[in-house]
Structures are given as C-alpha cells and as structure tokens.
Design an enzyme around this catalytic site. Structure first.
Site, PDB file in Angstrom:
ATOM      1  N   ASP A 128      30.758  98.597  87.777  1.00 46.53           N
ATOM      2  CA  ASP A 128      30.220  98.904  89.223  1.00 46.53           C
ATOM      3  C   ASP A 128      30.889  99.993  89.550  1.00 46.53           C
ATOM      4  O   ASP A 128      32.389 100.120  89.896  1.00 46.53           O
ATOM      5  CB  ASP A 128      30.878  97.702  90.010  1.00 46.53           C
ATOM      6  CG  ASP A 128      30.151  97.742  91.413  1.00 46.53           C
ATOM      7  OD1 ASP A 128      30.095  98.869  92.060  1.00 46.53           O
ATOM      8  OD2 ASP A 128      29.980  96.836  92.171  1.00 46.53           O
ATOM      9  N   ASP A 330      25.468 105.694  91.715  1.00 47.25           N
ATOM     10  CA  ASP A 330      25.887 104.026  91.641  1.00 47.25           C
ATOM     11  C   ASP A 330      25.017 103.336  90.582  1.00 47.25           C
ATOM     12  O   ASP A 330      24.128 103.383  90.197  1.00 47.25           O
ATOM     13  CB  ASP A 330      25.459 103.565  92.857  1.00 47.25           C
ATOM     14  CG  ASP A 330      25.847 101.996  93.057  1.00 47.25           C
ATOM     15  OD1 ASP A 330      27.090 101.618  92.748  1.00 47.25           O
ATOM     16  OD2 ASP A 330      25.139 100.913  93.580  1.00 47.25           O
TER      17      ASP A 330
END
Ligand SMILES: *[C@@H]1O[C@H](CO)[C@@H](O)[C@H](O)[C@H]1NC(C)=O
Ligand SMILES: *[C@@H]1O[C@H](CO)[C@@H](O)[C@H](O)[C@H]1NC(C)=O
Length: 451
Positions: A128, A330
C-alpha cells in the site's frame, strides 16, 4: 486484461451469474507455478484476485463472476477514493465520509510474503503506497478476519512499545489506557469503522533481509467493515512507514512491477533499495504535501487520447496542498479515478474516436459491444515524463464476449472529491520507481515476470 467470463447485458448477466454459481470455483484450477524464494531485496508480488492468489480462491473476498468482480471492485475503488481524498484534505471536506470504512485498511490488491517474530511466522502483507502504518492482525483480535494472525506470545523477540517511548507520540491517536499495562495503544477511525492496535516491535524478514525491532500495530480490535484479512506493508513516505524504518537498508527507494491479475505464469516483483533499479528511466518530480506526507503526489499536466490533448480545466489537475487537490499514484486502487471534468474530457474523446454505440457495465460508462472497436492509446502527461498506455492498461476486455470497457471512472456523483488517482491497472506491466531521496517517480514498460 482479459476476462474469464463474457460480459453481457444486465439481464443476461443475472442469468449467467445463476449458471455460474455452481461451477465457478471448479473452473478456477490452473496449475500455479512455484515462485522463487524472496531474496536480495526482491519480493514476489501477487495479485490478490488472480488465479494463483496466495489468499486462495476467495481472493480476499472477490466475487466469483466477472461482472460481480467489476461491480465489487468499482465499489471498493469508490470507498478508497473517498478515504484517500479525506486524507488529502487539510480541513474536513464539506461532506461527511459517506463511504464505509472497508478501505481503512484496504482489501488487498497486491500482496507480498514476509516473516515476523522468532521463530518466524509467515504473513501476507498488502502493498500500500498510500499508507504509513503497518498493521498486522494479531491472535485474539476481535473482529479481524485474518485466518492466520500473528501470535505475539509465540515470539521470543516480540516487545510492546512502552507509553513512554517517543515512538508512541508518532502513532495516530495514541493512548495509554490503564488496562494495557503501560503499552502504547493507538487507533484509526473512518466512517463506520475503527481499528485499535498495540504499538509493537519484532524482527521482520522481507526479501531475505532482517529488520530488527520493526515497529507495527498489532491489531486488537476491528469494528465496522474494516476487518482486515491480512497485514499491511505501508510504503508511504511518512515517519512510521516501512520506508522510514528501513532507511539505512533501502534508502527510501523501491520499485515494483505489478502483474495483471489474470496472470498465471507471471508474477510481479517489489524491489527494495537502490540496487538493481533501472538506470535509464523517464521520471517526474514528486510533489510534497506537508499535510499528507505519505501520499505520492506528482504533477499531471494533461492527458492525450490518441494524438489529441483533451481539454481539461487547469483546476482539475492542479496541485494544491491547501485543499489536497492533485494527482497521486496508488497501488491499492484498481482503476484510475479522475475528477469529473478530467474524466468527462477523456471519455468523450475516446467515445468520439471509437464512434460506436456506447453502453455501461459494473460502474464503467464507456463500453462497446462491437468486436471491431479500435481503442486509442491514452497518454498521461507529467512534468518531464509522458506515459503512453497501450490497450492492456486502458481497456477491460471480456475473453469470450466482445464487450470492452474504458478502465477508468470519475468520482461518484454528488461527491466533490479533488484527487486524481493513477491506479494499479494503469501501472501494470510497467516498472514504477519510487525514489524518495531524489524526489522522483519513474515509469518504464516491463513485462512483469518472476525473477
Ligand atoms: C504457463 O506455463 C506452462 C508451462 O510452461 C504452460 O503449459 C501453460 O500453458 C502456461 N499458461 C498460460 C496461461 O500461459
Ligand atoms: C505543474 O506543472 C505546471 C506546468 O508545467 C506548472 O505550471 C505548475 O506550476 C506545476 N505545479 C507544481 C506544483 O509544481
């Protein structure tokens, strides 16, 4: 990206879903090749929903049909977008968080293997890039969905971080309630979900390297929909992140190649440290938002569809630390999300170029059933770097049917988000370099293969 199930109109889809329900799992039995062991700063990266997912056939909760998968993923992306947007905002947004907190920890998209404790316990961690915290579900956690949590009492090197430690003040919402016997507790709350953890340290082994006294949140309680099925490897840039903690070893530098989630024979890699990183690679400067140090902001200045630069108002792309507006990369969002004026400009030009009747499916509004569709490439224009995405990064295809969709979307209706998110599908089969000391991000085409 090729789909395992043909895309159909909604009515036929419902029927297909019924027909699939019984045989769906049986059809997912490819032979998955053994992956080489992680070593030399390089880890294998697997797609959580892929046929060879280490999370098993459930793939962390994916629905068994393609249409269901798309609808699920679109809903996940929406709640993640709202979460990232709320992170990016300096002051609270004008709206209350309407998304569920399922993306607080995120349903994983890509996972790597790690080992924690003495003797080492195997863990799967979600990659992440937009989070700092390292959360790991611990044995006894109330509300955690982990099938294989970390058991601190079985590790001789496990230590809770005491309240008096300076680390405790870096943890979000740290607290030292009497019943924790001086151990630092902390928590995170978003929408209807919350997570409560004990700040802890233990030896973490990744890519053959040992990180002694690695600081992480040992999850004690998850409420709402945040129940995490696995741990989190926070690759954000903030103070408690994995990058900051391994600064001496990896010099805040990493790159990844994210495999397509349909891949059986291909896995991707996460390469930690300066060693083995591409020397010749196009780069764009990282922008720093002092209010949200963990997010990887870049300066996207325009988007081309084919050869045409589409007309996007400057305010839709501009970086503004005061509002959180701008563009981030992301790894945890699957399909790129653009603010409405940017998305509409791209979509309209794609529709114009294709020139066929348009339909929508599972959260995507630019789909074509005509098999002869010629998709234009889409180029993301950044300061100093242009990334031309070929069809595989732009289009979702069905394998047997002829439907294909533009794999991007706008922010949901009625929500005034300001963040553009370049998501994992648009990064797949590229080497994406995050070079924090030199303040840059690089992109190079690469077919993701196992090392
Ligand atoms: C994967 O590799 C195996 C062995 O090389 C091959 O038999 C199989 O067809 C490949 N699968 C795909 C989906 O390419
Ligand atoms: C982003 O790039 C544009 C075009 O080069 C420039 O005008 C703008 O100042 C840049 N923004 C930042 C924050 O660097």
């Amino acid at each position: 990206m090729r789909m395992g199930v043909p895309m159909l109109c909604p009515m036929a889809l419902a029927l297909a879903l019924l027909l699939l329900a019984s045989g769906a799992t049986a059809s997912h039995s490819p032979s998955c090749p053994a992956t080489p062991p992680d070593a030399g700063g390089t880890l294998q990266v697997s797609h959580a929903f892929g046929p060879c997912s280490p999370l098993g056939s459930s793939g962390g909760g994916a629905s068994p049909s393609w249409a269901g998968f798309l609808a699920d993923q679109s809903a996940r992306d929406t709640s993640r977008l709202l979460y990232l947007d709320s992170l990016a905002a300096v002051r609270g947004r004008a709206y209350a968080p309407i998304a569920s907190g399922r993306q607080l920890l995120q349903t994983p998209t890509y996972v790597v293997r790690a080992r924690l404790g003495t003797p080492a316990q195997e863990l799967l961690l979600a990659v992440d890039t937009s989070n700092d915290a390292a959360w790991i579900p611990c044995a006894g956690c109330a509300g955690c969905a982990a099938s294989n949590p970390f058991t601190p009492s079985s590790s001789s090197s496990y230590r809770p971080v005491p309240c008096a430690s300076p680390l405790c003040t870096q943890a979000p919402n740290s607290a030292c309630p009497p019943n924790t016997r001086g151990a630092c507790g902390f928590s995170l709350t978003y929408a209807d979900s919350s997570l409560v953890a004990t700040l802890s340290q233990d030896s973490l082994t990744v890519a053959g390297d040992v990180v002694k006294a690695y600081t992480f949140g040992c999850l004690q309680r998850a409420t709402g929909t945040a129940a995490p099925p696995q741990g989190l490897l926070g690759l954000g840039r903030g103070p408690l992140s994995f990058l900051s903690q391994t600064k001496d070893m990896y010099e805040e530098t990493f790159s990844y190649c994210l495999p397509s989630f349909k891949s059986v024979n291909f896995s991707g890699t996460l390469r930690l440290g300066k060693k083995g990183q591409p020397q010749r690679i196009k780069t764009t400067p990282l922008l720093a938002n002092p209010h949200r140090s963990s997010l990887y902001y870049v300066n996207m200045t325009g988007i081309r569809v084919g050869k045409k630069v589409v007309t996007i108002p400057a305010s839709a792309l501009g970086f503004d630390p005061a509002t959180g507006a701008g563009t981030v990369l992301d790894s945890g969002t699957m399909f790129t999300r653009l603010v409405a004026p940017a998305y509409l400009a791209v979509r309209d030009e794609v529709r114009r170029r294709v020139g066929k009747p348009v339909s929508s499916l599972g959260g995507f509004d630019t789909c074509f059933t005509d098999p002869a569709v010629k998709w234009p490439p889409v180029t993301l224009m950044f300061v100093g770097m242009q990334v031309t995405l070929p069809e595989e990064n732009v289009v979702i295809h069905s394998t047997y049917g002829t439907t294909s969709c533009l794999a991007m979307a706008a922010a949901p209706d009625g929500v005034n988000t300001v963040l553009n998110v370049i998501a994992s599908m648009q990064q797949q089969n590229h080497r994406v370099l995050f070079d924090v000391p030199n303040g840059r991000v690089g992109f190079a085409r690469e077919r993701c293969t196992a090392i």
